[in-house]
Motif scaffolding. Structure first.
Motif, short mmCIF file in Angstrom:
data_model
loop_
_atom_site.label_atom_id
_atom_site.label_comp_id
_atom_site.label_asym_id
_atom_site.label_seq_id
_atom_site.Cartn_x
_atom_site.Cartn_y
_atom_site.Cartn_z
N ARG A 1 -80.10 8.60 -17.14
CA ARG A 1 -79.81 8.62 -18.57
C ARG A 1 -80.09 9.99 -19.16
O ARG A 1 -81.12 10.60 -18.90
CB ARG A 1 -80.70 7.58 -19.25
N LYS A 2 -79.14 10.49 -19.96
CA LYS A 2 -79.31 11.82 -20.55
C LYS A 2 -80.23 11.77 -21.75
O LYS A 2 -80.27 10.79 -22.48
CB LYS A 2 -77.96 12.37 -21.00
N SER B 1 -78.64 -4.36 -32.24
CA SER B 1 -77.45 -4.09 -31.42
C SER B 1 -76.61 -3.00 -32.07
O SER B 1 -76.79 -2.65 -33.23
CB SER B 1 -76.61 -5.36 -31.28
N GLU B 2 -75.64 -2.50 -31.31
CA GLU B 2 -74.72 -1.50 -31.86
C GLU B 2 -73.94 -2.08 -33.04
O GLU B 2 -73.71 -1.41 -34.04
CB GLU B 2 -73.77 -1.01 -30.78
N ILE C 1 -78.42 7.34 -41.42
CA ILE C 1 -78.16 6.13 -40.63
C ILE C 1 -76.97 6.37 -39.70
O ILE C 1 -76.94 5.85 -38.58
CB ILE C 1 -77.94 4.91 -41.56
N SER C 2 -76.00 7.19 -40.13
CA SER C 2 -74.89 7.54 -39.24
C SER C 2 -75.38 8.25 -37.99
O SER C 2 -74.85 8.04 -36.90
CB SER C 2 -73.88 8.43 -39.97
N GLY C 3 -76.40 9.10 -38.15
CA GLY C 3 -76.99 9.75 -36.99
C GLY C 3 -77.62 8.74 -36.05
O GLY C 3 -77.52 8.86 -34.82
N CYS C 4 -78.29 7.72 -36.62
CA CYS C 4 -78.86 6.65 -35.79
C CYS C 4 -77.75 5.91 -35.04
O CYS C 4 -77.89 5.61 -33.85
CB CYS C 4 -79.64 5.66 -36.65
N LEU C 5 -76.66 5.61 -35.75
CA LEU C 5 -75.53 4.93 -35.12
C LEU C 5 -74.97 5.77 -33.97
O LEU C 5 -74.67 5.25 -32.89
CB LEU C 5 -74.43 4.65 -36.15
N LEU C 6 -74.85 7.07 -34.19
CA LEU C 6 -74.36 7.96 -33.14
C LEU C 6 -75.25 7.87 -31.89
O LEU C 6 -74.75 7.79 -30.76
CB LEU C 6 -74.29 9.39 -33.65
N ARG D 1 -74.98 3.69 -25.31
CA ARG D 1 -74.09 2.74 -24.63
C ARG D 1 -73.15 3.45 -23.66
O ARG D 1 -72.91 2.97 -22.55
CB ARG D 1 -73.25 1.96 -25.64
N VAL D 2 -72.64 4.61 -24.04
CA VAL D 2 -71.63 5.26 -23.20
C VAL D 2 -72.23 6.06 -22.06
O VAL D 2 -71.49 6.56 -21.21
CB VAL D 2 -70.69 6.15 -24.04
#
Length: 196
Positions: free
Chosen positions: A2-3, A138-139, A183-188, A194-195
């Motif tokens: 994991r990176k 979750s995402e 929060i967008s940064g958290c989502l990113l 996941r990817v």
């Protein structure tokens, strides 16, 4: 393997550019340039050297870096808050001493002078993150929270007088506009987890 996305050179590059832009916006760049610029170039320079816009980039990076460490499980709240207090407190203390020595006073309530409003926002985001993280598992949860935060920001901008006066120390503008991008940064970070 994991990176560790926080250690990517691009994150440091964006941080460095944003820090330079904020420093230039806070007086390292003269307001009047000694060379004549056409209206188009002047507008481009103002857009590229916008301190408040650079702070928005910092908020995205902050949310990304905080959540990258906790995508699998929530933080231990006590140790997390101690670490975050040190992370904000030491730069604030150093900057305060330097500013005070240079004769610059930024101790205006509630958010301080124009140089520290973003630290107050970060403090709020850091405080609420452990509770948010325990609720969002979750995402899909992060996507819904991001959409809700942007919808709330639009409502605040419409309903609160002066809601568009970002970053002029208007509480609703500071939190209403800054929090969704944080929060967008958290989502990113959640998507990147996941990817990979």
């Amino acid at each position: 393997e994991r990176k560790n996305w926080m250690n990517l050179p691009i994150v440091d590059l964006v941080r460095g550019i944003a820090a330079l832009v904020v420093a230039l916006d806070h007086g390292l760049l003269p307001r009047e340039l000694p060379i004549p610029l056409g209206p188009e170039l002047l507008l481009a320079a103002k857009v590229l050297l916008s301190g408040p816009a650079a702070v928005i980039a910092f908020f995205v990076i902050s949310g990304f870096c905080i959540h990258t460490a906790f995508t699998k499980e929530p933080p231990n709240t006590q140790s997390y808050l101690v670490r975050r207090s040190i992370r904000l407190g030491l730069p604030f203390l150093a900057a305060s001493l330097l500013a005070y020595g240079l004769g610059y006073r930024w101790f205006e309530l509630p958010f301080g002078g124009p140089a520290i409003w973003s630290l107050a926002c970060e403090a709020v985001y850091y405080l609420v993150y452990p509770a948010i993280r325990r609720v969002l598992k979750s995402e899909r949860d992060w996507w819904l929270a991001t959409l809700f935060s942007y919808a709330s920001a639009v409502a605040l901008i419409i309903l609160v007088p002066g809601g568009l006066e970002y970053p002029n120390r208007n509480f609703f503008a500071l939190l209403g506009i800054g929090l969704p991008v944080w929060i967008s940064g958290c989502l990113l970070a959640q998507v990147m987890d996941r990817v990979t």
